[in-house]
Design a protein around this motif. Structure first.
Motif, PDB file in Angstrom:
ATOM      1  N   CYS A 150       0.940  -1.020  -0.064  1.00 36.92           N
ATOM      2  CA  CYS A 150      -0.017  -0.179  -0.109  1.00 36.92           C
ATOM      3  C   CYS A 150       0.778   1.063   0.008  1.00 36.92           C
ATOM      4  O   CYS A 150       2.035   1.266   0.931  1.00 36.92           O
ATOM      5  CB  CYS A 150      -1.016  -0.223   1.241  1.00 36.92           C
ATOM      6  SG  CYS A 150      -1.839   1.374   1.384  1.00 36.92           S
ATOM      7  N   LEU A 151       0.636   2.128  -0.906  1.00 35.82           N
ATOM      8  CA  LEU A 151       1.538   3.359  -1.065  1.00 35.82           C
ATOM      9  C   LEU A 151       1.181   4.156   0.015  1.00 35.82           C
ATOM     10  O   LEU A 151       2.265   5.222   0.205  1.00 35.82           O
ATOM     11  CB  LEU A 151       1.378   3.992  -2.427  1.00 35.82           C
ATOM     12  CG  LEU A 151       1.883   2.988  -3.667  1.00 35.82           C
ATOM     13  CD1 LEU A 151       1.733   3.523  -4.993  1.00 35.82           C
ATOM     14  CD2 LEU A 151       3.533   2.764  -3.441  1.00 35.82           C
ATOM     15  N   ALA A 152       0.168   4.319   0.616  1.00 32.75           N
ATOM     16  CA  ALA A 152      -0.185   5.431   1.733  1.00 32.75           C
ATOM     17  C   ALA A 152       0.955   5.286   2.799  1.00 32.75           C
ATOM     18  O   ALA A 152       1.409   6.503   3.131  1.00 32.75           O
ATOM     19  CB  ALA A 152      -1.576   5.048   2.144  1.00 32.75           C
ATOM     20  N   HIS A 153       0.903   4.423   3.391  1.00 33.18           N
ATOM     21  CA  HIS A 153       2.102   4.180   4.507  1.00 33.18           C
ATOM     22  C   HIS A 153       3.070   3.336   4.496  1.00 33.18           C
ATOM     23  O   HIS A 153       3.791   2.782   5.202  1.00 33.18           O
ATOM     24  CB  HIS A 153       1.211   4.223   6.099  1.00 33.18           C
ATOM     25  CG  HIS A 153       0.251   5.286   6.162  1.00 33.18           C
ATOM     26  ND1 HIS A 153      -1.063   4.845   5.762  1.00 33.18           N
ATOM     27  CD2 HIS A 153       0.247   6.505   6.592  1.00 33.18           C
ATOM     28  CE1 HIS A 153      -1.766   5.823   6.130  1.00 33.18           C
ATOM     29  NE2 HIS A 153      -1.185   6.926   6.514  1.00 33.18           N
ATOM     30  N   ASN A 154       3.198   2.633   3.124  1.00 31.58           N
ATOM     31  CA  ASN A 154       4.063   1.477   2.883  1.00 31.58           C
ATOM     32  C   ASN A 154       3.893   0.089   3.653  1.00 31.58           C
ATOM     33  O   ASN A 154       4.864  -0.472   3.775  1.00 31.58           O
ATOM     34  CB  ASN A 154       5.425   2.353   3.274  1.00 31.58           C
ATOM     35  CG  ASN A 154       6.573   1.797   2.246  1.00 31.58           C
ATOM     36  OD1 ASN A 154       5.903   1.386   1.126  1.00 31.58           O
ATOM     37  ND2 ASN A 154       7.897   1.623   2.625  1.00 31.58           N
ATOM     38  N   PHE A 155       2.763  -0.035   3.981  1.00 27.43           N
ATOM     39  CA  PHE A 155       2.619  -1.433   4.707  1.00 27.43           C
ATOM     40  C   PHE A 155       2.369  -2.480   3.511  1.00 27.43           C
ATOM     41  O   PHE A 155       1.851  -2.254   2.728  1.00 27.43           O
ATOM     42  CB  PHE A 155       1.412  -1.363   5.487  1.00 27.43           C
ATOM     43  CG  PHE A 155       1.345  -0.771   6.768  1.00 27.43           C
ATOM     44  CD1 PHE A 155       2.279   0.242   7.239  1.00 27.43           C
ATOM     45  CD2 PHE A 155       0.184  -1.008   7.894  1.00 27.43           C
ATOM     46  CE1 PHE A 155       2.297   0.861   8.312  1.00 27.43           C
ATOM     47  CE2 PHE A 155       0.513  -0.394   8.803  1.00 27.43           C
ATOM     48  CZ  PHE A 155       1.264   0.596   9.236  1.00 27.43           C
ATOM     49  N   ALA A 156       2.959  -3.781   3.713  1.00 28.62           N
ATOM     50  CA  ALA A 156       3.180  -4.750   2.876  1.00 28.62           C
ATOM     51  C   ALA A 156       2.309  -6.111   3.102  1.00 28.62           C
ATOM     52  O   ALA A 156       2.617  -6.005   4.601  1.00 28.62           O
ATOM     53  CB  ALA A 156       4.613  -5.130   2.528  1.00 28.62           C
ATOM     54  N   PHE A 157       1.348  -6.598   2.626  1.00 26.19           N
ATOM     55  CA  PHE A 157       0.654  -7.555   3.202  1.00 26.19           C
ATOM     56  C   PHE A 157       0.938  -8.907   2.013  1.00 26.19           C
ATOM     57  O   PHE A 157       1.024  -8.878   0.827  1.00 26.19           O
ATOM     58  CB  PHE A 157      -0.928  -7.287   2.863  1.00 26.19           C
ATOM     59  CG  PHE A 157      -1.374  -6.029   3.779  1.00 26.19           C
ATOM     60  CD1 PHE A 157      -1.693  -6.256   5.331  1.00 26.19           C
ATOM     61  CD2 PHE A 157      -1.203  -4.793   3.178  1.00 26.19           C
ATOM     62  CE1 PHE A 157      -2.110  -5.313   5.813  1.00 26.19           C
ATOM     63  CE2 PHE A 157      -1.685  -3.812   3.841  1.00 26.19           C
ATOM     64  CZ  PHE A 157      -2.099  -3.913   5.191  1.00 26.19           C
ATOM     65  N   ASP A 158       1.057  -9.828   2.614  1.00 27.71           N
ATOM     66  CA  ASP A 158       1.210 -11.130   2.064  1.00 27.71           C
ATOM     67  C   ASP A 158      -0.052 -11.734   1.443  1.00 27.71           C
ATOM     68  O   ASP A 158      -1.203 -11.816   2.089  1.00 27.71           O
ATOM     69  CB  ASP A 158       1.672 -12.070   2.852  1.00 27.71           C
ATOM     70  CG  ASP A 158       2.109 -13.341   2.389  1.00 27.71           C
ATOM     71  OD1 ASP A 158       3.057 -14.098   2.487  1.00 27.71           O
ATOM     72  OD2 ASP A 158       0.851 -14.223   1.638  1.00 27.71           O
ATOM     73  N   LEU A 159      -0.038 -11.853  -0.033  1.00 28.01           N
ATOM     74  CA  LEU A 159      -1.495 -12.008  -0.505  1.00 28.01           C
ATOM     75  C   LEU A 159      -1.918 -13.332  -0.200  1.00 28.01           C
ATOM     76  O   LEU A 159      -2.997 -13.659  -0.344  1.00 28.01           O
ATOM     77  CB  LEU A 159      -1.296 -11.887  -2.164  1.00 28.01           C
ATOM     78  CG  LEU A 159      -1.225 -10.417  -2.818  1.00 28.01           C
ATOM     79  CD1 LEU A 159      -0.834 -10.460  -4.091  1.00 28.01           C
ATOM     80  CD2 LEU A 159      -2.404  -9.868  -2.322  1.00 28.01           C
ATOM     81  N   ALA A 160      -1.107 -14.318  -0.040  1.00 27.42           N
ATOM     82  CA  ALA A 160      -1.637 -15.698   0.233  1.00 27.42           C
ATOM     83  C   ALA A 160      -2.219 -15.712   1.805  1.00 27.42           C
ATOM     84  O   ALA A 160      -3.424 -16.332   1.887  1.00 27.42           O
ATOM     85  CB  ALA A 160      -0.447 -16.528   0.229  1.00 27.42           C
TER      86      ALA A 160
END
Ligand code: FES
Length: 521
Positions: A493-503
């Motif tokens: 997510c570009l808003a606050h740079n959080f990354a989520f594992d899609l699986a």
């Protein structure tokens, strides 16, 4: 007319036919945040009497590089002060105390507040999540639209709505590209990791700006609002962040070049203190003093040396206001956290870890705050406890927080501390508890986070697989259909740079709510 004059950092003056308005002017010769931050380039050649003779002053949030008590104190009594309405009372109370007899007016989000009787108005656009009390200003002056984003990370949908509200045209959009926060620069990372994190921070910030501008296509887009420089001995080593190639903060010149390259059809420019643009004619007037300034790495050392020498007396006076604490420091620290821990069960449960405070100087020590299911306990650090966060700072700065002279967030942003975390995962609720420290603001976050509507969903493709995910980011509502990058099995997510594992949906770099992700057959 109307004319926008840039005052340095996030400060602008808007001169319309019927009013002179300032937004987020920061002029104090003592800088901000315990004298740690200073305007870069310097703006002390601007004539404060002329600049501050304002009908309106709009202040977006309580960070001291935007809310400058030195400025507020020098405004004419007739000046009316405009602030956003936030869920908690902290900013309102702080501004009321600084304003003296001047009128302070809270503006409702998205509500048009008239600035004259000729159709000019201003509104505030707060970040979606009440975790961040940041807001953009949308100003329509003599028919020209100005979106002053300052530190607010607007979603793409908010930016589009702002443009629509301004009559489907933004004449000027000013966006922060430097993102001067304490991560990663105050963390104890090895050099290679620091370099990697700094680069990633620069790029994600620029990409976020690129995305917003692509959505809104303003007539002119302007990188602004930082970075600051550091003149005091305790923090001057941090000026490496200004490096044009490898610093953590992008200056407006570097940002403009990158953004021009990546969105070449958009008109970009950057401005220095005193530069002005007439929004009717597009004519730009450059300030002769600022024209001498250069962001180039080779010129920075001498410039900062002279700047620090000029400000040394003012800095010494600031530091003298913070004496060493007395022997009751630990007792007051324990009482403070007992109070914070009682403000919100929701926050305490989301934090769920031990935070160690290493307090240096007289009457300091190593103290553990354990945020547990049933409450907060505070104790002298024991050898068997493994803290998840460690915060190291001087007792004189902690004392200022405990006495209420300074908010926790001011101390964090002053960079007069160092941090370590294990695992290296951001805890949004720990920072949220410290920065808000009042029950209504924490309650608003809880209601926002537990009442999220995930009924609107999108499908994303990654490495040959398809995933069903919510359209809006579980952190603070960014529209992931336009505000995210998908790669390597993750959505960033570009808003606050959080990354989520899609699986799995797991948030990989922050302790945040997971994405409810589902792999499609
Ligand atoms: S909205 Fe903050 S990371 Fe997505």
């Amino acid at each position: 007319m109307p004319t926008v004059t840039f005052l340095g950092h996030a400060g602008v003056a808007v001169d319309a036919q019927a009013f002179h308005l300032l937004a987020d002017p920061w002029l104090a010769p003592t800088g901000a945040f315990l004298g740690a931050w200073h305007q870069y380039p310097r703006n002390d050649h601007l004539n404060p009497d002329a600049v501050l003779d304002a009908d309106w002053v709009a202040v977006s949030h309580e960070h001291l590089d935007h809310f400058d008590p030195w400025v507020i104190d020098r405004l004419p009594v007739r000046t009316r002060i405009l602030i956003p309405r936030y869920p908690g009372p902290a900013f309102r109370e702080r501004m009321a105390a600084a304003a003296g007899g001047r009128q302070v007016i809270e503006i409702e989000p998205w509500g048009k507040y008239p600035l004259d009787n000729r159709g000019s108005w201003i509104t505030v656009i707060p970040e979606l999540s009440p975790m961040c009390h940041d807001a953009a200003f949308l100003i329509v002056a003599d028919g020209r639209g100005i979106l002053h984003c300052n530190d607010a990370r607007l979603t793409a949908a908010q930016a589009r709505r702002a443009k629509h509200l301004a009559g489907d045209r933004l004449d000027l959009m000013a966006l922060q590209t430097s993102g001067a926060s304490w991560h990663p620069i105050c963390y104890e990372y090895p050099a290679a990791e620091m370099a990697e994190l700094s680069l990633s921070k620069r790029i994600s910030k620029l990409r976020a700006v690129q995305r917003l501008v692509r959505q809104t296509e303003p007539e002119l887009a302007v990188p602004f609002a930082g970075p600051p420089c550091f003149l005091d001995a305790e923090v001057e080593h941090l000026n490496w962040v200004l490096g044009q190639e490898d610093g953590a903060f992008c200056d407006p010149e570097v940002s403009t070049a990158w953004l021009r390259e990546h969105l070449p059809r958009q008109r970009w420019d950057h401005f220095l203190p005193g530069d002005a643009i007439d929004l009717d004619t597009g004519e730009i007037t450059r300030d002769p003093v600022s024209a001498e300034f250069s962001f180039a790495d080779a010129d920075r050392g001498d410039y900062l040396k002279r700047y620090a020498a000029d400000r040394a007396p003012a800095l010494a006076a600031v530091l003298a206001e913070y004496p060493e604490p007395g022997p009751d420091l630990f007792d007051r620290f324990a009482a403070h956290f007992a109070h914070l821990g009682g403000l919100s069960d929701y926050f305490r449960r989301r934090i769920a870890m031990t935070v160690r405070f290493e307090i240096t100087g007289p009457n300091g020590g190593a103290w553990d705050v354990d945020f547990g299911e049933d409450g907060v306990t505070v104790a002298v650090a024991g050898p068997d406890v493994r803290p998840h966060y460690r915060i190291t700072t001087a007792g004189r700065w902690l004392d200022a927080v405990l006495t209420g002279r300074m908010a926790w967030e001011d101390l964090l942003i002053s960079f007069r501390l160092s941090l370590y975390r294990d695992p290296d995962v951001y805890n949004d609720h720990l920072v949220g508890l410290l920065k808000h420290a009042n029950a209504p603001a924490l309650q608003a976050v809880e209601e926002y986070e537990t009442g999220r509507d995930e009924s609107e969903r999108i499908t994303v493709d990654c490495d040959g697989a398809r995933y069903d995910i919510p359209r809006y980011c579980p952190h603070a509502g960014e529209d992931l259909s336009v505000g995210a990058v998908v790669r390597d099995g993750r959505i960033h997510c570009l808003a606050h740079n959080f990354a989520f594992d899609l699986a799995t949906g797991e948030c990989l770099n922050a302790r945040a709510a997971n994405l409810t992700s589902r792999k499609l057959p």
